[in-house]
Design a protein around this motif. Structure first.
Motif: not given
Length: 115
Positions: A54-67
């Protein structure tokens, strides 16, 4: 129908790393032995020992969280040939087959908005 599956353990190892407050990376590996013994292969579980990545990337900025994550499932070649009379309940006296170069790809994306 009775089965003679073996007890097995699944081994998992994962790591996650925050690159900065916004981005993170994660990865893992899974070792999943086949539960069906070699002398009584079962067409209900037509796969050999599996090794998953498995490989993943997470993005967390203000109200947004994307995985976003990717899963690669690999399995050794597996052959099953069952002349077990228990399959006669399904109208089959023999069930046989072969699975070669078994590879599965999966992609998942999760989006959260906090308000």
């Amino acid at each position: 129908m009775s089965t003679r599956w073996d007890g097995t353990w699944t081994y998992k190892l994962g790591v996650a790393s925050a690159l900065n407050p916004t981005w993170s990376l994660f990865s893992g590996i899974i070792c999943d032995p086949r539960p069906t013994p070699d002398d009584t292969p079962d067409p209900l579980v037509p796969a050999g020992d599996r090794l998953d990545f498995t490989f993943g990337l997470g993005f967390d900025r203000r109200a947004w969280h994307i995985d976003a994550a990717y899963l690669l499932v690999t399995s050794e070649n597996c052959r099953f040939d069952s002349t077990n009379s228990e399959f006669s309940d399904w109208g089959m006296s023999t069930v046989s087959g072969e699975l070669e170069d078994f590879v599965t790809h999966a992609l998942a994306i999760r989006v959260n908005y906090r308000f």
